[in-house]
Design a protein around this motif. Sequence first.
Motif, short mmCIF file in Angstrom:
data_model
loop_
_atom_site.label_atom_id
_atom_site.label_comp_id
_atom_site.label_asym_id
_atom_site.label_seq_id
_atom_site.Cartn_x
_atom_site.Cartn_y
_atom_site.Cartn_z
N GLY A 171 0.73 -1.03 -0.02
CA GLY A 171 -0.17 -0.11 0.02
C GLY A 171 0.90 1.30 0.09
O GLY A 171 2.22 1.32 -0.36
N VAL A 172 0.31 2.22 0.47
CA VAL A 172 0.88 3.60 0.39
C VAL A 172 0.85 4.39 1.85
O VAL A 172 -0.07 3.94 2.44
CB VAL A 172 0.36 4.80 -0.38
N VAL A 197 0.44 5.49 9.34
CA VAL A 197 -0.96 5.15 8.71
C VAL A 197 -0.88 4.52 7.36
O VAL A 197 -0.37 5.27 6.54
CB VAL A 197 -2.10 6.21 8.77
N VAL A 198 -1.01 3.28 7.16
CA VAL A 198 -0.86 2.51 5.81
C VAL A 198 -2.16 2.39 5.04
O VAL A 198 -3.28 1.83 5.56
CB VAL A 198 0.06 1.36 5.70
N LYS A 199 -2.29 2.83 3.95
CA LYS A 199 -3.53 2.77 2.99
C LYS A 199 -3.30 1.50 2.24
O LYS A 199 -2.33 1.68 1.34
CB LYS A 199 -3.91 3.92 2.16
N LEU A 200 -3.89 0.11 2.80
CA LEU A 200 -3.20 -1.02 1.81
C LEU A 200 -4.06 -0.87 0.55
O LEU A 200 -5.36 -0.19 0.26
CB LEU A 200 -3.94 -2.14 2.59
N ARG A 254 5.21 4.13 -1.44
CA ARG A 254 5.05 2.60 -1.30
C ARG A 254 5.43 2.09 -0.11
O ARG A 254 6.75 2.10 0.40
CB ARG A 254 5.21 1.99 -2.41
N VAL A 255 4.82 1.40 0.48
CA VAL A 255 5.50 0.37 1.74
C VAL A 255 4.93 -1.01 1.58
O VAL A 255 3.72 -1.10 0.87
CB VAL A 255 4.86 0.92 3.23
N GLU A 256 5.23 -2.11 2.24
CA GLU A 256 4.88 -3.25 2.11
C GLU A 256 4.95 -4.04 3.48
O GLU A 256 6.00 -3.75 4.29
CB GLU A 256 5.56 -4.15 1.23
N PHE A 257 4.07 -4.84 3.93
CA PHE A 257 4.05 -5.53 5.27
C PHE A 257 5.36 -6.28 5.12
O PHE A 257 6.12 -6.84 4.54
CB PHE A 257 3.07 -6.51 5.22
N HIS A 258 6.29 -6.04 6.28
CA HIS A 258 7.63 -6.75 6.73
C HIS A 258 7.44 -7.02 8.34
O HIS A 258 7.88 -6.24 9.23
CB HIS A 258 8.70 -6.03 6.21
N GLY A 259 6.98 -8.19 8.71
CA GLY A 259 6.67 -8.50 10.12
C GLY A 259 8.06 -8.71 10.81
O GLY A 259 8.96 -8.73 10.42
#
Length: 100
Positions: free
Chosen positions: A22-23, A48-51, A77-82
């Motif tokens: 998301g962004v 706050v991430v808008k998927l 742009r960002v992505e999940f990275h646990g």
Amino acid sequence: PRHLCPFCYETDLSWVLSSGRGVLHSYAVQRLGPPSGFEDDLPYAVGVVKLDDGVQLLGRLWPDPDGEWSGYSCDGRVEFHGADAVEIGRRPVPWFRRAG
Ligand SMILES: [Zn+2]
């Protein structure tokens, strides 16, 4: 997660797998005056991430290799990275990193 749909009040909800991409809508780097219990985490960043899947959520942001968050920007742009299991056990929140 919600316990009912905010539009039609349906309570029969189910889990949906997300792309995790998301962004970044907005973010803040906490350097001083953390909430109680977060003193040892300083500095840290939350955003706050808008998927892309249509929902938004609050998450922690991984620092860049230099230990800062200067490479992040709103609408970037960002992505999940646990995080690892210890960190997730300590604070069960989603983590995101910058994505190309
Ligand atoms: Zn609904």
